[in-house]
Design a protein around this motif. Structure first.
Motif, PDB file in Angstrom:
ATOM      1  N   PRO A  26       0.552  -1.191  -0.113  1.00  0.00           N
ATOM      2  CA  PRO A  26      -0.103  -0.070  -0.030  1.00  0.00           C
ATOM      3  C   PRO A  26       0.981   1.451  -0.038  1.00  0.00           C
ATOM      4  N   ALA A  27       2.034   1.317   0.689  1.00  0.00           N
ATOM      5  CA  ALA A  27       2.809   2.453   0.641  1.00  0.00           C
ATOM      6  C   ALA A  27       3.416   2.763  -0.467  1.00  0.00           C
ATOM      7  N   ALA A  28       3.661   1.787  -1.228  1.00  0.00           N
ATOM      8  CA  ALA A  28       4.684   1.975  -2.649  1.00  0.00           C
ATOM      9  C   ALA A  28       3.560   2.499  -3.707  1.00  0.00           C
ATOM     10  N   VAL A  29       2.376   1.871  -3.530  1.00  0.00           N
ATOM     11  CA  VAL A  29       1.245   2.059  -4.708  1.00  0.00           C
ATOM     12  C   VAL A  29       0.847   3.765  -4.312  1.00  0.00           C
ATOM     13  N   GLY A  30       0.646   4.017  -2.910  1.00  0.00           N
ATOM     14  CA  GLY A  30       0.253   5.337  -2.636  1.00  0.00           C
ATOM     15  C   GLY A  30       1.245   6.431  -2.993  1.00  0.00           C
ATOM     16  N   ARG A  31       2.591   6.085  -2.809  1.00  0.00           N
ATOM     17  CA  ARG A  31       3.409   7.009  -3.275  1.00  0.00           C
ATOM     18  C   ARG A  31       3.199   7.615  -4.851  1.00  0.00           C
ATOM     19  N   SER A  32       3.217   6.466  -5.599  1.00  0.00           N
ATOM     20  CA  SER A  32       3.258   6.270  -6.903  1.00  0.00           C
ATOM     21  C   SER A  32       2.063   6.927  -7.619  1.00  0.00           C
ATOM     22  N   LEU A  33       0.850   6.713  -6.913  1.00  0.00           N
ATOM     23  CA  LEU A  33      -0.357   7.039  -7.263  1.00  0.00           C
ATOM     24  C   LEU A  33      -0.609   8.470  -7.014  1.00  0.00           C
ATOM     25  N   ASP A  34      -0.074   9.054  -5.888  1.00  0.00           N
ATOM     26  CA  ASP A  34      -0.108  10.375  -5.498  1.00  0.00           C
ATOM     27  C   ASP A  34       0.435  11.316  -7.014  1.00  0.00           C
ATOM     28  N   GLN A  35       1.649  10.738  -7.270  1.00  0.00           N
ATOM     29  CA  GLN A  35       2.656  11.397  -8.272  1.00  0.00           C
ATOM     30  C   GLN A  35       1.626  11.587  -9.355  1.00  0.00           C
ATOM     31  N   ARG A  36       1.281  10.398  -9.826  1.00  0.00           N
ATOM     32  CA  ARG A  36       0.419  10.253 -11.015  1.00  0.00           C
ATOM     33  C   ARG A  36      -0.927  11.109 -11.335  1.00  0.00           C
ATOM     34  N   LEU A  37      -1.496  11.117 -10.030  1.00  0.00           N
ATOM     35  CA  LEU A  37      -2.796  11.751  -9.644  1.00  0.00           C
ATOM     36  C   LEU A  37      -2.526  13.301  -9.920  1.00  0.00           C
ATOM     37  N   SER A  57     -12.945  19.365 -25.955  1.00  0.00           N
ATOM     38  CA  SER A  57     -12.560  18.321 -26.539  1.00  0.00           C
ATOM     39  C   SER A  57     -11.118  17.957 -25.961  1.00  0.00           C
ATOM     40  N   ALA A  58     -10.257  18.753 -25.889  1.00  0.00           N
ATOM     41  CA  ALA A  58      -8.914  18.832 -25.057  1.00  0.00           C
ATOM     42  C   ALA A  58      -9.242  18.004 -23.807  1.00  0.00           C
ATOM     43  N   LEU A  59     -10.230  18.511 -23.087  1.00  0.00           N
ATOM     44  CA  LEU A  59     -10.513  17.952 -21.802  1.00  0.00           C
ATOM     45  C   LEU A  59     -10.826  16.360 -21.833  1.00  0.00           C
ATOM     46  N   TYR A  60     -11.813  16.231 -22.690  1.00  0.00           N
ATOM     47  CA  TYR A  60     -12.211  14.820 -22.890  1.00  0.00           C
ATOM     48  C   TYR A  60     -10.775  13.803 -23.113  1.00  0.00           C
ATOM     49  N   GLU A  61     -10.158  14.334 -24.253  1.00  0.00           N
ATOM     50  CA  GLU A  61      -9.059  13.535 -24.537  1.00  0.00           C
ATOM     51  C   GLU A  61      -8.064  13.172 -23.404  1.00  0.00           C
ATOM     52  N   ILE A  62      -7.532  14.366 -22.630  1.00  0.00           N
ATOM     53  CA  ILE A  62      -6.959  14.010 -21.603  1.00  0.00           C
ATOM     54  C   ILE A  62      -7.527  13.207 -20.365  1.00  0.00           C
ATOM     55  N   SER A  63      -8.770  13.067 -20.315  1.00  0.00           N
ATOM     56  CA  SER A  63      -9.416  12.177 -19.249  1.00  0.00           C
ATOM     57  C   SER A  63      -9.217  10.690 -19.786  1.00  0.00           C
ATOM     58  N   VAL A  64      -9.753  10.520 -20.942  1.00  0.00           N
ATOM     59  CA  VAL A  64      -9.658   8.953 -21.142  1.00  0.00           C
ATOM     60  C   VAL A  64      -8.321   8.430 -21.446  1.00  0.00           C
ATOM     61  N   THR A  65      -7.287   9.266 -21.684  1.00  0.00           N
ATOM     62  CA  THR A  65      -5.921   8.755 -21.748  1.00  0.00           C
ATOM     63  C   THR A  65      -5.177   8.641 -20.449  1.00  0.00           C
ATOM     64  N   GLU A  66      -5.566   9.427 -19.598  1.00  0.00           N
ATOM     65  CA  GLU A  66      -4.996   9.620 -18.296  1.00  0.00           C
ATOM     66  C   GLU A  66      -5.543   8.317 -17.618  1.00  0.00           C
ATOM     67  N   ILE A  67      -6.757   8.032 -17.489  1.00  0.00           N
ATOM     68  CA  ILE A  67      -7.544   7.092 -16.605  1.00  0.00           C
ATOM     69  C   ILE A  67      -7.030   5.635 -17.230  1.00  0.00           C
ATOM     70  N   ARG A  68      -6.957   5.482 -18.476  1.00  0.00           N
ATOM     71  CA  ARG A  68      -6.534   4.216 -19.091  1.00  0.00           C
ATOM     72  C   ARG A  68      -5.001   4.025 -18.744  1.00  0.00           C
ATOM     73  N   ALA A  69      -4.260   4.966 -18.865  1.00  0.00           N
ATOM     74  CA  ALA A  69      -2.948   4.821 -18.288  1.00  0.00           C
ATOM     75  C   ALA A  69      -2.750   4.488 -16.841  1.00  0.00           C
ATOM     76  N   LEU A  70      -3.585   4.931 -15.905  1.00  0.00           N
ATOM     77  CA  LEU A  70      -3.684   4.775 -14.538  1.00  0.00           C
ATOM     78  C   LEU A  70      -3.920   3.335 -14.293  1.00  0.00           C
ATOM     79  N   THR A  71      -5.107   2.829 -15.006  1.00  0.00           N
ATOM     80  CA  THR A  71      -5.819   1.600 -14.626  1.00  0.00           C
ATOM     81  C   THR A  71      -5.324   0.435 -15.660  1.00  0.00           C
ATOM     82  N   GLY A  72      -5.130   0.621 -16.757  1.00  0.00           N
ATOM     83  CA  GLY A  72      -4.725  -0.404 -17.556  1.00  0.00           C
ATOM     84  C   GLY A  72      -5.821  -1.122 -18.027  1.00  0.00           C
ATOM     85  N   TYR A  73      -6.849  -0.303 -18.304  1.00  0.00           N
ATOM     86  CA  TYR A  73      -8.164  -0.849 -19.133  1.00  0.00           C
ATOM     87  C   TYR A  73      -7.883  -1.084 -20.645  1.00  0.00           C
ATOM     88  N   ASP A  74      -8.432  -1.812 -21.300  1.00  0.00           N
ATOM     89  CA  ASP A  74      -8.114  -1.986 -22.755  1.00  0.00           C
ATOM     90  C   ASP A  74      -8.819  -0.785 -23.557  1.00  0.00           C
TER      91      ASP A  74
END
Length: 739
Positions: free
Chosen positions: A122-133, A147-164
């Motif tokens: 949890p500690a390691a995940v928390g430090r990495s997650l704080d930086q990415r968030l 349009s830029a707001l939408y594009e940033i959102s889907v790109t960042e969430i996919r990078a954070l979570t790993g969904y297809d």
């Protein structure tokens, strides 16, 4: 084959599916419900022992410490007493030799504890997650366009979570939704721009999305885990899991996911003004668990994105409003300066009115006249449409007029879009803008008519998601927020101009009436005075004649004199009434002794009282003075006491008293008459009120004028009465301050 009626019944059953009370959870975690008063477990998921190795057999009424251990249970209890749930969630608990992630919420009188096994440090995940968030939120806040707001959102969430696949799905007014942004692996078919039918997300499911920022299904092929016992022990009712993350979902939805070749999903709600605006929808072809801390980060992104969408939409709307400001001022001035109806100002500026909302046609209805500009339906069709528009008290807007107003389908070619308003006037009126039909093809994800199929008398989700093109008729280019704002602002200006004209017309009418009353009163006074004088002369001439003819003539002269006196009083009352209503009733207040007013009234009215053997008394505190116009105040006093004498039976009682009450002197006239009926009492100060029996000759203006005089002095005149007991008329006048 399933009949249409049977299909609709199945669809309704689907819409009414008890998704809040499934009685089970998904198996990737454990759910316990706790009664905080006794700190005992009420219900627990049947898989509790698989995660909590030392836990007892699932049953109700056991202490929470028996499931979590003494130390974790006490630690949780202390935090709940000292911290808010927002500060607690998500929390880590050490239970035995393992660490679990916990989510806590309260609902329906219970504490819900949801536990999931920890997947990483949890500690390691928390430090990495704080930086990415932090990086993601910074990028979201830097977006200048939607349009830029939408594009940033889907790109960042996919990078954070790993969904297809991560997409943004926006709900339309009709209930269906459209994919407006997408980030996906290259081998997946693109969904961006496609529409999904409203039946894919039933209304009750949307409500749960509105209540909860996030929902997750790690594996759609899961086997539900039941709650033990099945019903709440305290109420005997199913457990409401509306806010539980582990809540088991509809089997139809799980089948729907598998038909899309999706095994895992996560949805993040996007809200605007507490309404469900859309969803961030994540999907994966293989099972995927997202830990609680990462889910909370995604919730934060969803909340920030919701605020940013609202802010950018409002900014766009503000820019559109500003762009139309000059034209709106021009049209407002044209309406204010127009001769006749305010709409004539719009007719004179028809090209500008069309340009205001980029419409193809304009119709202005003024009573029985219909003025048409550009491409419009016929005058008869517009007149009928105007009647429909006038039923609404606000701006009417639609890009599919034929769907709302059946007759409009006949002229959809020129008027599929409508923006319109009318003013709240008793005559027919409206301003209507039209946009022509704009034929287009809408691309659906699968045939929307096949969104649900029936297999073995059971409803199943559709299996095909191939692009389905549909020709759409009877629709126009949508009106944007700037168009609706412009028409709303124009309606406000039209309403203000129209009301201003009404006020001027009413003022002119009042002035003309006052002038007429003054002229008539002046012109009538001279002949009335002449009549009175002639009557006096005639009476003196026949005074010595005692013949029957002279007596009859004398009686006729008396009648003529009384009628003339009554007409003179009526003229005076009409003049006073006109002044009161015009707000021009003037008084000349001075310090007046109440005892002098009472003495004058006693001298005038005592003979009338004695004729009926009425006991009339006046009493007041000594040396009491009021600031009043003596003549006008005597008019009020003599009117009220005269009415009391008129309506009090023989040998009755009338008392007039004056008392000091703070900065005012209160004068009360109390009689022992028959009283005023309760249904008549609220109307006694209205003009021409003379309903009481025995007053057929009154003008009905005395009390109305008396109230106007008292109000002009800054006081108040009231009445109270009881049938068979009598009436009390009470008025107040400012006290005269010592000099």
């Amino acid at each position: 084959m399933t009949s249409e009626h049977d299909l609709q019944t199945l669809l309704k059953n689907c819409a009414d599916e008890p998704i809040r009370i499934p009685g089970a959870i998904q198996p990737h975690g454990v759910l316990l419900t706790v009664d905080e008063a006794t700190w005992t477990v009420q219900q627990v998921s049947a898989n509790a022992q698989s995660l909590l190795a030392d836990a007892p057999a699932p049953q109700s009424g056991q202490p929470l410490s028996g499931w979590l251990g003494n130390e974790p249970s006490e630690r949780l209890r202390e935090r709940l007493l000292s911290e808010s749930l927002d500060e607690i969630n998500p929390m880590s608990l050490r239970i035995g030799d393992q660490t679990v992630d916990g989510l806590i919420h309260r609902h329906d009188g219970l504490l819900f504890i949801e536990l999931e096994p920890v997947q990483a440090d949890p500690a390691a995940v928390g430090r990495s997650l704080d930086q990415r968030l932090t990086r993601t939120l910074r990028r979201l806040q830097s977006a200048k366009t939607l349009s830029a707001l939408y594009e940033i959102s889907v790109t960042e969430i996919r990078a954070l979570t790993g969904y297809d696949r991560v997409l943004i799905y926006r709900f339309q007014e009709a209930g269906h939704g459209q994919v407006i942004a997408e980030s996906a692996t290259s081998e997946l078919d693109a969904y961006q721009g496609l529409f999904f039918p409203a039946s894919d997300i039933p209304e009750q499911a949307r409500e749960l999305y509105r209540l909860n920022w996030l929902r997750i299904i790690p594996d759609a092929a899961y086997v539900p885990v039941p709650m033990v016992p099945a019903l709440r022990p305290d109420t005997g009712q199913p457990l409401d899991m509306a806010y539980a993350v582990l809540r088991s979902v509809s089997p139809i939805h799980c089948q729907y996911m598998q038909n899309m070749d999706v095994r895992s999903s996560m949805s993040i709600s996007l809200l605007k003004d507490d309404r469900l605006w859309g969803l961030i929808s994540c999907g994966n072809r293989q099972p995927l668990r997202v830990p609680p801390a990462l889910r909370v980060a995604c919730e934060t992104i969803g909340q920030v994105l919701s605020m940013q969408i609202s802010a950018l939409e409002e900014l766009n709307a503000q820019r559109q409003r500003q762009a139309k400001g000059g034209l709106l001022n021009l049209l407002a001035n044209a309406m204010a300066e127009a001769d006749g109806d305010v709409y004539h100002g719009l007719i004179e500026q028809a090209e500008d009115v069309l340009a205001l909302v980029d419409a193809g046609g304009l119709a202005v209805v003024i009573e029985d006249q219909v003025h048409l500009f550009g491409q419009c339906p016929s005058a008869e069709q517009v007149k009928a449409l105007q009647t429909w528009v006038q039923a609404s008290d606000s701006v009417v807007t639609t890009d599919s007029l034929g769907a709302l107003y059946e007759p409009a389908r006949a002229y959809s070619r020129v008027a599929s879009g409508l923006l319109a308003f009318s003013l709240p006037k008793p005559v027919d009126n409206a301003v209507l803008w039209f946009r022509p039909e704009q034929k287009e093809s809408v691309q659906w994800s699968g045939n929307p008519d096949m969104s649900k199929v029936v297999v073995g008398n059971r409803l199943q989700p559709r299996e095909s998601f191939e692009v389905w093109k549909q020709q759409v008729d009877g629709t126009a280019r949508q009106w944007d927020v700037g168009d609706v704002y412009a028409v709303s602002d124009l309606r406000r200006s039209a309403l203000e101009s129209d009301l201003s004209r009404q006020v001027l017309r009413e003022k002119d009418a009042v002035r003309a009436r006052d002038e007429l009353v003054a002229v008539v009163s002046h012109d009538l006074r001279s002949p009335l005075t002449a009549i009175v004088m002639q009557c006096g002369m005639m009476q003196r001439l026949i005074a010595a004649d005692v013949s029957p003819a002279s007596k009859r003539l004398n009686s006729a002269i008396d009648t003529l004199q009384r009628a003339t006196a009554r007409m003179t009083n009526l003229l005076e009352d009409l003049l006073d009434t006109a002044k009161i209503e015009a707000g021009r009733y003037s008084i000349a207040p001075q310090a007046v002794e109440i005892s002098q007013l009472f003495e004058d009234a006693w001298s005038l009215l005592t003979p009338l009282a004695l004729n009926k053997f009425i006991d009339l008394t006046f009493s007041g505190e000594p040396e009491l003075k009021v600031m009043a116009d003596p003549e006008r105040m005597f008019q009020v006093l003599s009117n009220l006491v005269g009415n009391a004498i008129k309506f009090t039976p023989k040998e009755g009682l009338i008392s007039v008293t004056a008392t000091l009450e703070g900065d005012f002197v209160a004068v009360s006239i109390v009689d022992s008459g028959a009283g005023i009926a309760p249904d008549q009492l609220p109307h006694v100060f209205e003009r021409y009120w003379r309903i009481r029996e025995g007053n057929p000759s009154g003008t009905g203006l005395g009390l109305y004028i008396s109230q106007g005089i008292v109000k002009a002095h800054g006081g108040e005149l009231t009445a109270s009465s009881a049938l068979g007991v009598g009436s009390v008329f009470r008025f107040t006048v400012p006290v005269a301050k010592p000099s």
